[in-house]
Motif scaffolding. Structure first.
Motif, PDB file in Angstrom:
ATOM      1  N   SER A  48      -1.616 -10.925   2.424  1.00 40.24           N
ATOM      2  CA  SER A  48      -0.141 -10.167   2.485  1.00 40.24           C
ATOM      3  C   SER A  48       0.324 -10.356   4.041  1.00 40.24           C
ATOM      4  N   THR A  49      -0.420 -10.190   5.156  1.00 39.83           N
ATOM      5  CA  THR A  49       0.173 -10.469   6.515  1.00 39.83           C
ATOM      6  C   THR A  49       0.969 -11.707   6.519  1.00 39.83           C
ATOM      7  N   PHE A  50       0.092 -12.944   6.169  1.00 38.80           N
ATOM      8  CA  PHE A  50       1.001 -14.104   6.180  1.00 38.80           C
ATOM      9  C   PHE A  50       2.034 -14.021   5.218  1.00 38.80           C
ATOM     10  N   LEU A  51       2.138 -13.459   3.954  1.00 41.21           N
ATOM     11  CA  LEU A  51       2.993 -13.628   2.978  1.00 41.21           C
ATOM     12  C   LEU A  51       4.372 -13.136   3.754  1.00 41.21           C
ATOM     13  N   MET A  93      11.790 -10.733  -1.937  1.00 36.82           N
ATOM     14  CA  MET A  93      10.241 -10.199  -1.790  1.00 36.82           C
ATOM     15  C   MET A  93      10.284  -9.166  -3.034  1.00 36.82           C
ATOM     16  N   VAL A  94       9.139  -9.280  -3.858  1.00 34.52           N
ATOM     17  CA  VAL A  94       8.815  -8.280  -4.721  1.00 34.52           C
ATOM     18  C   VAL A  94       7.502  -7.678  -4.380  1.00 34.52           C
ATOM     19  N   TRP A  95       7.353  -6.166  -4.082  1.00 35.96           N
ATOM     20  CA  TRP A  95       6.268  -5.669  -3.589  1.00 35.96           C
ATOM     21  C   TRP A  95       5.103  -5.302  -4.728  1.00 35.96           C
ATOM     22  N   GLN A  96       4.038  -4.845  -4.373  1.00 45.87           N
ATOM     23  CA  GLN A  96       3.204  -4.370  -4.866  1.00 45.87           C
ATOM     24  C   GLN A  96       3.531  -3.217  -6.001  1.00 45.87           C
ATOM     25  N   ARG A  97       3.925  -2.420  -5.572  1.00 46.57           N
ATOM     26  CA  ARG A  97       4.500  -1.183  -6.520  1.00 46.57           C
ATOM     27  C   ARG A  97       5.973  -1.211  -6.691  1.00 46.57           C
ATOM     28  N   PRO A  98       6.438  -1.310  -8.026  1.00 44.15           N
ATOM     29  CA  PRO A  98       7.909  -1.154  -8.379  1.00 44.15           C
ATOM     30  C   PRO A  98       8.507  -0.337  -7.536  1.00 44.15           C
ATOM     31  N   ASN A  99       9.737  -0.655  -6.767  1.00 44.40           N
ATOM     32  CA  ASN A  99      10.447   0.057  -5.859  1.00 44.40           C
ATOM     33  C   ASN A  99      11.903   0.009  -6.248  1.00 44.40           C
ATOM     34  N   PRO A 100      12.319   0.279  -7.668  1.00 40.77           N
ATOM     35  CA  PRO A 100      13.744   0.354  -7.679  1.00 40.77           C
ATOM     36  C   PRO A 100      14.776   1.453  -6.944  1.00 40.77           C
ATOM     37  N   PHE A 101      15.869   0.867  -6.707  1.00 37.09           N
ATOM     38  CA  PHE A 101      16.764   1.830  -5.951  1.00 37.09           C
ATOM     39  C   PHE A 101      16.842   3.363  -6.889  1.00 37.09           C
ATOM     40  N   HIS A 102      17.354   4.449  -5.892  1.00 36.83           N
ATOM     41  CA  HIS A 102      17.571   5.595  -6.819  1.00 36.83           C
ATOM     42  C   HIS A 102      19.161   5.438  -7.265  1.00 36.83           C
ATOM     43  N   MET A 175       5.772 -12.632  -3.754  1.00 35.58           N
ATOM     44  CA  MET A 175       5.389 -11.405  -4.603  1.00 35.58           C
ATOM     45  C   MET A 175       4.019 -10.983  -4.085  1.00 35.58           C
ATOM     46  N   ASP A 176       3.937  -9.780  -3.571  1.00 28.42           N
ATOM     47  CA  ASP A 176       2.752  -9.238  -3.170  1.00 28.42           C
ATOM     48  C   ASP A 176       1.903  -8.389  -4.210  1.00 28.42           C
ATOM     49  N   GLU A 177       0.901  -9.017  -4.904  1.00 32.99           N
ATOM     50  CA  GLU A 177       0.254  -8.314  -5.936  1.00 32.99           C
ATOM     51  C   GLU A 177       1.206  -7.493  -7.037  1.00 32.99           C
ATOM     52  N   VAL A 206       0.841 -13.105  -3.881  1.00 32.88           N
ATOM     53  CA  VAL A 206      -0.763 -12.792  -3.417  1.00 32.88           C
ATOM     54  C   VAL A 206      -1.175 -11.945  -4.557  1.00 32.88           C
ATOM     55  N   THR A 207      -2.620 -12.286  -4.907  1.00 36.53           N
ATOM     56  CA  THR A 207      -3.346 -11.783  -6.125  1.00 36.53           C
ATOM     57  C   THR A 207      -4.781 -11.262  -5.707  1.00 36.53           C
ATOM     58  N   HIS A 208      -5.364 -10.277  -6.004  1.00 36.27           N
ATOM     59  CA  HIS A 208      -6.755 -10.066  -6.079  1.00 36.27           C
ATOM     60  C   HIS A 208      -7.238 -10.599  -7.423  1.00 36.27           C
ATOM     61  N   ASN A 209      -6.603 -10.746  -8.437  1.00 35.92           N
ATOM     62  CA  ASN A 209      -6.932 -11.081  -9.765  1.00 35.92           C
ATOM     63  C   ASN A 209      -7.043 -12.665  -9.942  1.00 35.92           C
ATOM     64  N   MET A 210      -8.390 -13.122 -10.151  1.00 35.11           N
ATOM     65  CA  MET A 210      -8.655 -14.622  -9.976  1.00 35.11           C
ATOM     66  C   MET A 210      -8.252 -15.127 -11.215  1.00 35.11           C
ATOM     67  N   HIS A 211      -8.179 -14.353 -12.512  1.00 38.24           N
ATOM     68  CA  HIS A 211      -7.750 -14.933 -13.721  1.00 38.24           C
ATOM     69  C   HIS A 211      -6.291 -14.998 -13.681  1.00 38.24           C
ATOM     70  N   GLN A 212      -5.643 -14.090 -12.914  1.00 34.77           N
ATOM     71  CA  GLN A 212      -4.130 -14.172 -12.950  1.00 34.77           C
ATOM     72  C   GLN A 212      -3.665 -15.448 -11.959  1.00 34.77           C
ATOM     73  N   ALA A 213      -4.503 -15.627 -11.002  1.00 34.99           N
ATOM     74  CA  ALA A 213      -4.194 -16.843 -10.014  1.00 34.99           C
ATOM     75  C   ALA A 213      -4.310 -18.264 -11.022  1.00 34.99           C
ATOM     76  N   ALA A 214      -5.268 -18.152 -11.690  1.00 38.01           N
ATOM     77  CA  ALA A 214      -5.716 -19.411 -12.426  1.00 38.01           C
ATOM     78  C   ALA A 214      -4.645 -19.757 -13.556  1.00 38.01           C
ATOM     79  N   ARG A 215      -4.006 -18.343 -13.850  1.00 33.62           N
ATOM     80  CA  ARG A 215      -2.948 -18.508 -15.183  1.00 33.62           C
ATOM     81  C   ARG A 215      -1.628 -18.939 -14.454  1.00 33.62           C
ATOM     82  N   VAL A 216      -1.106 -18.439 -13.546  1.00 34.65           N
ATOM     83  CA  VAL A 216       0.179 -18.662 -13.146  1.00 34.65           C
ATOM     84  C   VAL A 216       0.504 -19.635 -12.019  1.00 34.65           C
ATOM     85  N   SER A 217      -0.367 -20.091 -11.440  1.00 33.14           N
ATOM     86  CA  SER A 217      -0.056 -20.930 -10.267  1.00 33.14           C
ATOM     87  C   SER A 217      -0.550 -22.569 -10.452  1.00 33.14           C
TER      88      SER A 217
END
Length: 255
Positions: A48-51, A93-102, A175-177, A206-217
């Motif tokens: 995430s630091t590199f991202l 940039m898209v963050w780990q948790r959704p952060n829509p404006f109010h 995209m950070d997770e 960035v993903t911690h999910n190995m299956h996700q990395a394999a599926r999307v990248s």
């Protein structure tokens, strides 16, 4: 004169320091246009630091310092005088948790284009609809565009944040997770969306999910202790990695 990559994104010998601590240790990676690159590795390895260095989000951290070169459109973004606002228009940039404006769903999308000078309502209407369609969210929101974005589900909010990021016509999306806080159904929708968006955008996730990395990248970079241990086609990384450390991580021996 130095030759640089004019399409996609290119990092050359990037170091990131938090005070005296070196978090990223000389990373060089090229990201091809219209490909998805996954950054994987154990927690605290620097993904995430590199991202965040790729669109200078580390600037917002008081004791952070970045050296090295990051090139987009023939420009090193780490040079003095770079307009960071315009840079982040190019690199969303898209963050780990959704952060829509109010704000309303409509205003979440229209905010960026309006900030960058688009005032015509018909044009804004078109941008809002186009971005929501690209984010596979139009049919779910077209009858409540002026309701609060906070009333959407978590998965819908994350897709809204992706729609918001593309409203200013970036070339690259970081995209950070983006699915780590979502349920499996919402995660699948985000992954499907990533596969569709790569037709028009360069995506680094960035993903911690190995299956996700394999599926999307298309490509995967394995980070460990602030360095890139291995970078290759995703299918090779997951089936026949060149480095023992990569194989150990993929097979669950650590991390």
């Amino acid at each position: 004169m130095q030759t640089v990559q004019t399409q996609g994104l290119s990092a050359k010998n990037v170091h990131v320091y938090y005070g005296e601590k070196e978090a990223i240790k000389g990373v060089s990676l090229d990201f091809a246009p219209r490909e998805v690159t996954a950054l994987i590795g154990p927690s605290g390895c620097g993904k995430s630091t590199f991202l965040r260095s790729l669109n200078r989000m580390n600037d917002t951290i008081d004791n952070a310092r970045v050296t090295g070169e990051i090139w987009i459109d023939g420009q090193n973004i780490n040079e003095p005088g770079v307009d960071v606002v315009l840079l982040r228009q190019k690199i969303g940039m898209v963050w780990q948790r959704p952060n829509p404006f109010h704000k309303s769903i409509y205003e979440n999308i229209a905010f960026g284009p309006r900030y960058h000078g688009i005032k015509n309502k018909k044009q804004l209407d078109h941008i809002v609809e186009d971005c929501l369609r690209k984010a596979a969210l139009w049919d779910e929101t077209k009858d409540r565009l002026h309701n609060s974005a906070l009333a959407l589900s978590g998965g819908q909010q994350q897709r809204l944040c992706i729609a918001r990021s593309i409203a200013v016509q970036p070339k690259i999306i970081l995209m950070d997770e983006p699915a780590s806080a979502l349920d499996p159904v919402s995660t699948a929708k985000v992954e499907e969306l990533i596969s569709e968006l790569k037709q028009d955008y360069t995506i680094v996730i960035v993903t911690h999910n190995m299956h996700q990395a394999a599926r999307v990248s298309d490509k995967t970079a394995f980070f460990y202790m602030g360095k890139v241990v291995e970078y290759d086609r995703t299918d090779k990384i997951f089936t026949n990695p060149s480095e023992k450390a990569t194989n150990d991580y993929i097979s669950g021996r650590f991390g």
